[in-house]
Scaffold this active site. Structure first.
Site, short mmCIF file in Angstrom:
data_model
loop_
_atom_site.label_atom_id
_atom_site.label_comp_id
_atom_site.label_asym_id
_atom_site.label_seq_id
_atom_site.Cartn_x
_atom_site.Cartn_y
_atom_site.Cartn_z
N LYS A 1 0.82 -1.22 0.00
CA LYS A 1 0.00 0.00 0.00
C LYS A 1 0.85 1.27 0.00
O LYS A 1 0.43 2.30 -0.49
CB LYS A 1 -0.97 -0.02 1.17
N GLU B 1 -9.95 6.82 2.71
CA GLU B 1 -10.86 5.88 3.35
C GLU B 1 -10.01 4.71 3.84
O GLU B 1 -8.95 4.46 3.29
CB GLU B 1 -11.89 5.36 2.34
N SER C 1 1.64 -9.87 -0.68
CA SER C 1 1.26 -8.46 -0.59
C SER C 1 1.53 -7.82 0.77
O SER C 1 1.71 -6.61 0.85
CB SER C 1 -0.22 -8.31 -0.96
C1 LIG Z 1 -5.29 -3.96 1.28
C2 LIG Z 1 -4.57 -5.22 1.10
C3 LIG Z 1 -4.88 -6.14 0.05
C4 LIG Z 1 -6.02 -5.94 -0.90
O1 LIG Z 1 -5.96 -4.82 -1.71
P1 LIG Z 1 -5.69 -4.87 -3.27
O2 LIG Z 1 -6.11 -3.53 -3.76
O3 LIG Z 1 -6.53 -5.97 -3.87
O4 LIG Z 1 -4.24 -5.12 -3.46
C5 LIG Z 1 -4.11 -7.27 -0.08
N1 LIG Z 1 -3.09 -7.55 0.77
C6 LIG Z 1 -2.78 -6.72 1.79
C7 LIG Z 1 -1.64 -7.11 2.69
C8 LIG Z 1 -3.49 -5.55 1.99
O5 LIG Z 1 -3.17 -4.73 3.01
#
Ligand SMILES: *Cc1c(COP(=O)(O)O)cnc(C)c1O
Length: 392
Positions: free
Chosen positions: A86, A108, A375
């Site tokens: 993020k 948000e 992620s």
């Molecule tokens: C917010 C988040 C996601 C999901 O958001 P995407 O917009 O689909 O990438 C996935 N993994 C983590 C660790 C997150 O914080």
């Protein structure tokens, strides 16, 4: 894609009159700065000196052996500052806001991950920051609220609708409509009206661009498959997009099947959604026959959103990417598997991708290579998993 941000028939710019001029200014500002070499240099410098990029591409040997198929490479977004991808988008948009002369940023947040990333970059760049968060989410995520306050942000509690993420987006848009002269609205995923889906994709494409270089230098060829989890869809688009014109690279998105698609408690908008307009874009939405947005569920708060970025609706429609829903139970099993085989505790969101990656690796067989986007890190989820398993 047209100048209005369409992906096939998805995307676009479905906003009330009060938002039109603010968003047109943003489109123009972004169009200009995205071509400006100084902007790119400053952003790249922050990404490396502050956010820790490039993140490693790591060959997960023990995980690959356990599965017995393709070699699995993890793109370690969990090692980026604040613990997930993020920060890539938050840095890009906050720098854009600053260059456009804005002094205030609003955002948000659902679980709080995007709110924390936004508060972080606002502290870094000296911007005033207010984050909209649903009352239900505030109760579930007290610590992230305090984190944002520590970072100097103000948290505005949203008490409308289901008091969750979609209501927070509505409130932030309302704020933006009257404050855009000095305020930037920093959306956290590839959702919302044009230019957000394209702009956020550009900022997250650093993931796929790095993977491309890293695969060439580590393995000497591109991977056969890419796998990522899909909430709003930005870590996945960031990984997929740089490979759009590489037909030998297959793309797989893991949505949240929650307790199961059949029981209705899930967040799988590509797999189980229908077309409509939400938050300014035409896309796939979880809604009833009257267009009422459904309640969604997932053990992973970051996947708990009733729609998806319009580009995913398009990629699914043309068959370029394939989407599969992974249940809470499967994700938790993958959470354990990665922790035990590699010493990496993944975010529950990322654990959905790990489960799907294991399936795809099995199908590819031992000569294949696969990259999965890790992620985020799982520290934020350890407490929740422990409670679910009756340990606490
Ligand atoms: C917010 C988040 C996601 C999901 O958001 P995407 O917009 O689909 O990438 C996935 N993994 C983590 C660790 C997150 O914080």
């Amino acid at each position: 894609m047209t100048s209005m941000g369409y992906f096939g028939r998805f995307g676009g710019f479905y906003v009330p009159e009060v938002l039109v001029s603010s968003l047109k200014n943003l489109q123009a500002g972004y169009a200009e700065l995205s071509q400006d070499p100084t902007f790119k240099e400053e952003l790249n410098s922050l990404l490396s000196t502050y956010a820790g990029r490039p993140t490693p591409l790591y060959h997960a040997k023990r995980l690959s052996e356990r599965i017995g198929g393709a070699a699995i490479y993890l793109k370690r977004e969990d090692l980026a500052h604040t613990g997930s991808h993020k920060i890539n988008n938050a840095l890009g948009q906050a720098l854009l806001a600053k260059k456009m002369g804005k002094s205030r940023v609003i955002a948000e947040t659902g679980a709080g991950q995007h709110g924390v990333a936004t508060a972080t970059v606002c502290a870094l760049l000296g911007l005033e920051c207010e984050v909209y968060m649903g009352e239900t989410d505030v109760e579930r995520q007290r610590l992230n609220c305090y984190r944002m306050e520590l970072l100097g942000a103000k948290v505005n509690v949203v008490r409308s609708g289901s008091r969750t993420l979609k209501d927070s987006i509505n409130e932030a848009m309302r704020d933006y409509a009257s404050t855009s002269g000095h305020t930037h609205y920093l959306i956290g995923s590839v959702v919302g009206p044009h230019p957000y889906p394209t702009m956020v994709r550009d900022f997250q494409s650093v993931i796929g661009n790095e993977v491309k270089e890293q695969m060439m230098s580590i393995v000497g060829r591109l991977p056969e498959a890419l796998v990522a989890c899909v909430g709003g869809g930005c870590n996945s688009i960031g990984l997929f997009h740089p490979f759009a014109d590489d037909p030998g690279v297959e793309m797989f998105g893991a949505e949240a099947a929650g307790e199961g698609i059949a029981c209705g408690k899930h967040s799988a908008s590509v797999v189980a959604g229908t077309e409509g307009v939400l938050h300014g874009a035409r896309t796939l939405i979880l809604q009833d026959g009257d267009g009422q947005v459904s309640e969604t569920a997932s053990v992973a708060a970051g996947l708990d959103y009733p729609a998806v970025g319009p580009e995913h609706a398009y990629l699914s429609g043309i068959g370029r990417a394939r989407y599969t829903a992974v249940t809470d139970r499967e994700a938790i099993a993958a959470f354990h598997m990665l922790s035990e085989t590699e010493g990496i505790i993944p975010a529950l969101e990322s654990a959905h991708a790990i489960h799907l990656a294991a399936e795809v690796a099995g199908e590819l067989g031992p000569r294949g290579n696969l990259v999965v986007c890790l992620s985020g890190r799982g520290d934020k989820d350890v407490d929740q998993v422990a409670k679910l398993e009756g340990i606490q």
